[in-house]
Write a protein that holds these residues in place. Structure first.
Motif, mmCIF file in Angstrom:
data_model
loop_
_atom_site.group_PDB
_atom_site.id
_atom_site.type_symbol
_atom_site.label_atom_id
_atom_site.label_comp_id
_atom_site.label_asym_id
_atom_site.label_seq_id
_atom_site.Cartn_x
_atom_site.Cartn_y
_atom_site.Cartn_z
ATOM 1 N N UNK A 52 10.022 -59.445 12.633
ATOM 2 C CA UNK A 52 9.402 -60.195 13.508
ATOM 3 C C UNK A 52 10.022 -61.862 13.300
ATOM 4 N N UNK A 53 10.165 -62.472 12.055
ATOM 5 C CA UNK A 53 10.855 -63.403 11.679
ATOM 6 C C UNK A 53 12.337 -63.376 12.017
ATOM 7 N N UNK A 54 12.938 -62.440 11.549
ATOM 8 C CA UNK A 54 14.519 -62.304 11.872
ATOM 9 C C UNK A 54 14.504 -62.311 13.592
ATOM 10 N N UNK A 55 13.730 -61.464 13.997
ATOM 11 C CA UNK A 55 14.043 -61.215 15.449
ATOM 12 C C UNK A 55 13.978 -62.877 16.313
ATOM 13 N N UNK A 56 12.963 -63.472 15.887
ATOM 14 C CA UNK A 56 12.569 -64.907 16.477
ATOM 15 C C UNK A 56 13.768 -65.728 16.133
ATOM 16 N N UNK A 57 14.347 -65.570 14.726
ATOM 17 C CA UNK A 57 15.326 -66.637 14.363
ATOM 18 C C UNK A 57 16.823 -65.985 15.132
ATOM 19 N N UNK A 90 18.679 -68.743 17.714
ATOM 20 C CA UNK A 90 20.107 -68.978 17.626
ATOM 21 C C UNK A 90 20.829 -68.600 18.647
ATOM 22 N N UNK A 91 20.637 -67.605 19.310
ATOM 23 C CA UNK A 91 21.162 -67.213 20.992
ATOM 24 C C UNK A 91 20.957 -68.433 22.035
#
Length: 83
Positions: free
Chosen positions: A56-61, A65-66
């Motif tokens: 979830x953290x990686x998805x949020x990051x 970024x996008x």
């Protein structure tokens, strides 16, 4: 596909999964019986929770970024000066 596939039964796939994923003697929706089994299950679930939290953290990051890339592209885009 399975020979007993029924497109009108939306839960057939899940039922088949549970039948093949668990031994015949196991009942997946009953609580564990021993304290050791409860501790083992809690440890497994904590590992899964940690993995999901990390994802979830990686998805949020990645989303942030996008969004920043999009905002940068909009800011650098030449504006039409027709008014």
């Amino acid at each position: 596909m399975s020979a007993d596939f029924n497109p009108t039964d939306p839960f057939a796939m899940f039922r088949q999964f549970w039948q093949t994923a668990t031994p015949a003697s196991a009942q997946p929706f009953l609580p564990p019986m021993s304290e050791e089994e409860i501790d083992r299950k809690l440890a497994e679930l904590r590992v899964v929770e940690g993995w999901l939290t990390m994802n979830l953290g990686m998805l949020s990051m990645q989303m942030k970024t996008l969004e920043m890339q999009r905002a940068a592209m909009v800011a650098m885009k030449p504006r039409d000066e027709k008014k």
